[in-house]
Design a protein around this motif. Structure first.
Motif, PDB file in Angstrom:
ATOM      1  N   THR A  57       0.847  -1.163   0.172  1.00 49.36           N
ATOM      2  CA  THR A  57       0.047  -0.111   0.011  1.00 49.36           C
ATOM      3  C   THR A  57       0.937   1.337   0.124  1.00 49.36           C
ATOM      4  O   THR A  57       0.464   2.212  -0.563  1.00 49.36           O
ATOM      5  CB  THR A  57      -0.979   0.092   1.149  1.00 49.36           C
ATOM      6  OG1 THR A  57      -0.244  -0.002   2.271  1.00 49.36           O
ATOM      7  CG2 THR A  57      -2.026  -1.207   1.193  1.00 49.36           C
ATOM      8  N   LEU A  58       2.104   0.987   0.427  1.00 45.80           N
ATOM      9  CA  LEU A  58       2.940   2.368   0.371  1.00 45.80           C
ATOM     10  C   LEU A  58       3.389   2.669  -0.861  1.00 45.80           C
ATOM     11  O   LEU A  58       3.852   3.747  -1.235  1.00 45.80           O
ATOM     12  CB  LEU A  58       4.276   2.022   1.301  1.00 45.80           C
ATOM     13  CG  LEU A  58       3.847   1.900   3.009  1.00 45.80           C
ATOM     14  CD1 LEU A  58       5.365   1.439   3.676  1.00 45.80           C
ATOM     15  CD2 LEU A  58       3.212   3.038   3.382  1.00 45.80           C
ATOM     16  N   LEU A  59       3.412   1.615  -1.621  1.00 47.46           N
ATOM     17  CA  LEU A  59       4.003   1.849  -3.123  1.00 47.46           C
ATOM     18  C   LEU A  59       2.742   2.375  -4.138  1.00 47.46           C
ATOM     19  O   LEU A  59       3.301   2.365  -5.213  1.00 47.46           O
ATOM     20  CB  LEU A  59       4.513   0.560  -3.618  1.00 47.46           C
ATOM     21  CG  LEU A  59       6.001   0.208  -2.714  1.00 47.46           C
ATOM     22  CD1 LEU A  59       6.475  -1.234  -3.003  1.00 47.46           C
ATOM     23  CD2 LEU A  59       7.043   1.140  -2.884  1.00 47.46           C
ATOM     24  N   ASP A  60       1.679   2.535  -3.510  1.00 41.59           N
ATOM     25  CA  ASP A  60       0.751   2.979  -4.570  1.00 41.59           C
ATOM     26  C   ASP A  60       0.828   4.540  -4.777  1.00 41.59           C
ATOM     27  O   ASP A  60       0.222   5.035  -5.407  1.00 41.59           O
ATOM     28  CB  ASP A  60      -0.508   2.854  -3.790  1.00 41.59           C
ATOM     29  CG  ASP A  60      -1.079   1.433  -3.861  1.00 41.59           C
ATOM     30  OD1 ASP A  60      -0.283   0.669  -4.820  1.00 41.59           O
ATOM     31  OD2 ASP A  60      -1.925   0.881  -3.307  1.00 41.59           O
ATOM     32  N   LEU A  61       1.911   5.190  -4.142  1.00 38.53           N
ATOM     33  CA  LEU A  61       1.994   6.635  -4.230  1.00 38.53           C
ATOM     34  C   LEU A  61       2.551   7.020  -5.676  1.00 38.53           C
ATOM     35  O   LEU A  61       3.162   6.172  -6.480  1.00 38.53           O
ATOM     36  CB  LEU A  61       3.144   7.262  -3.357  1.00 38.53           C
ATOM     37  CG  LEU A  61       2.893   7.271  -1.900  1.00 38.53           C
ATOM     38  CD1 LEU A  61       4.013   7.554  -0.885  1.00 38.53           C
ATOM     39  CD2 LEU A  61       1.585   8.113  -1.465  1.00 38.53           C
ATOM     40  N   ASP A  62       1.864   8.092  -6.039  1.00 37.44           N
ATOM     41  CA  ASP A  62       2.238   8.610  -7.474  1.00 37.44           C
ATOM     42  C   ASP A  62       2.697  10.007  -7.395  1.00 37.44           C
ATOM     43  O   ASP A  62       1.762  10.781  -7.115  1.00 37.44           O
ATOM     44  CB  ASP A  62       1.140   8.367  -8.368  1.00 37.44           C
ATOM     45  CG  ASP A  62       1.604   8.964  -9.809  1.00 37.44           C
ATOM     46  OD1 ASP A  62       2.688   8.868 -10.113  1.00 37.44           O
ATOM     47  OD2 ASP A  62       0.515   9.257 -10.570  1.00 37.44           O
ATOM     48  N   PRO A  63       3.843  10.378  -7.505  1.00 38.81           N
ATOM     49  CA  PRO A  63       4.950   9.646  -7.823  1.00 38.81           C
ATOM     50  C   PRO A  63       5.630   8.910  -6.718  1.00 38.81           C
ATOM     51  O   PRO A  63       5.026   9.014  -5.408  1.00 38.81           O
ATOM     52  CB  PRO A  63       6.225  10.792  -8.154  1.00 38.81           C
ATOM     53  CG  PRO A  63       5.770  11.992  -7.463  1.00 38.81           C
ATOM     54  CD  PRO A  63       4.380  11.934  -7.193  1.00 38.81           C
ATOM     55  N   LEU A  64       6.240   7.973  -7.110  1.00 41.84           N
ATOM     56  CA  LEU A  64       7.000   6.991  -5.911  1.00 41.84           C
ATOM     57  C   LEU A  64       7.607   7.890  -4.998  1.00 41.84           C
ATOM     58  O   LEU A  64       8.171   8.920  -5.406  1.00 41.84           O
ATOM     59  CB  LEU A  64       8.029   5.797  -6.689  1.00 41.84           C
ATOM     60  CG  LEU A  64       7.023   4.766  -7.268  1.00 41.84           C
ATOM     61  CD1 LEU A  64       8.166   3.926  -8.134  1.00 41.84           C
ATOM     62  CD2 LEU A  64       6.335   4.075  -6.487  1.00 41.84           C
ATOM     63  N   PRO A  65       7.743   7.471  -3.811  1.00 42.25           N
ATOM     64  CA  PRO A  65       8.430   8.262  -2.740  1.00 42.25           C
ATOM     65  C   PRO A  65       9.893   7.928  -2.970  1.00 42.25           C
ATOM     66  O   PRO A  65      10.657   6.983  -3.440  1.00 42.25           O
ATOM     67  CB  PRO A  65       8.226   7.308  -1.336  1.00 42.25           C
ATOM     68  CG  PRO A  65       7.703   5.923  -1.831  1.00 42.25           C
ATOM     69  CD  PRO A  65       7.166   6.083  -3.502  1.00 42.25           C
ATOM     70  N   GLU A  66      10.589   9.269  -2.396  1.00 45.24           N
ATOM     71  CA  GLU A  66      11.995   9.203  -2.558  1.00 45.24           C
ATOM     72  C   GLU A  66      12.780   8.124  -1.555  1.00 45.24           C
ATOM     73  O   GLU A  66      13.782   7.633  -2.252  1.00 45.24           O
ATOM     74  CB  GLU A  66      12.497  10.336  -1.789  1.00 45.24           C
ATOM     75  CG  GLU A  66      12.138  11.821  -2.420  1.00 45.24           C
ATOM     76  CD  GLU A  66      12.548  13.078  -1.571  1.00 45.24           C
ATOM     77  OE1 GLU A  66      13.796  13.060  -1.128  1.00 45.24           O
ATOM     78  OE2 GLU A  66      11.588  14.005  -1.235  1.00 45.24           O
TER      79      GLU A  66
END
Length: 123
Positions: A57-66
């Protein structure tokens, strides 16, 4: 314990520690997955078994996190090399520290506008 900060970043902020967990808004989480958009409790696997799938669920960010701010519990422990390599292959770094330090760092980094994700093991 309450954490202080000079300016708030957008999204959920870890406000302190209570009843053995992390206080975010009106909730207390024993273990925490957090992004600039939301905070959720989780049941993490043992640290040595942590994989990218446990962070889905953390990797659903757009853009991907630093990077992933990884709180490894009461003490600093090294995360699995396979996890680091899998995240780095996606352009995401890993910063590991004990969970109390990670909770404090979350507020500082978000106040700077950093686009990060966090996974904090129980204190």
């Amino acid at each position: 314990m309450k954490l202080g900060r000079d300016s708030a970043g957008a999204g959920p902020i870890i406000a302190g520690f209570a009843r053995g967990g992390f206080r975010v808004d009106d909730n207390i989480y024993t273990a925490l997955r957090i992004t600039p958009m939301r905070a959720d409790g989780w049941s993490p696997p043992p640290l040595e078994a942590l994989t990218v799938a446990a962070l889905d669920t953390l990797l659903d960010l757009d853009p991907l996190p630093e990077f992933l701010l990884l709180g490894t519990g009461a003490n600093l422990c090294h995360p699995p090399r396979a996890l680091i390599e899998a995240l780095e292959a996606q352009g995401i770094g890993v910063e590991a520290m004990d969970s109390r330090a990670a909770a404090r760092a979350w507020g500082v980094l978000r106040s700077e506008g950093r686009w990060i994700m966090g996974a904090l093991y129980p204190l």
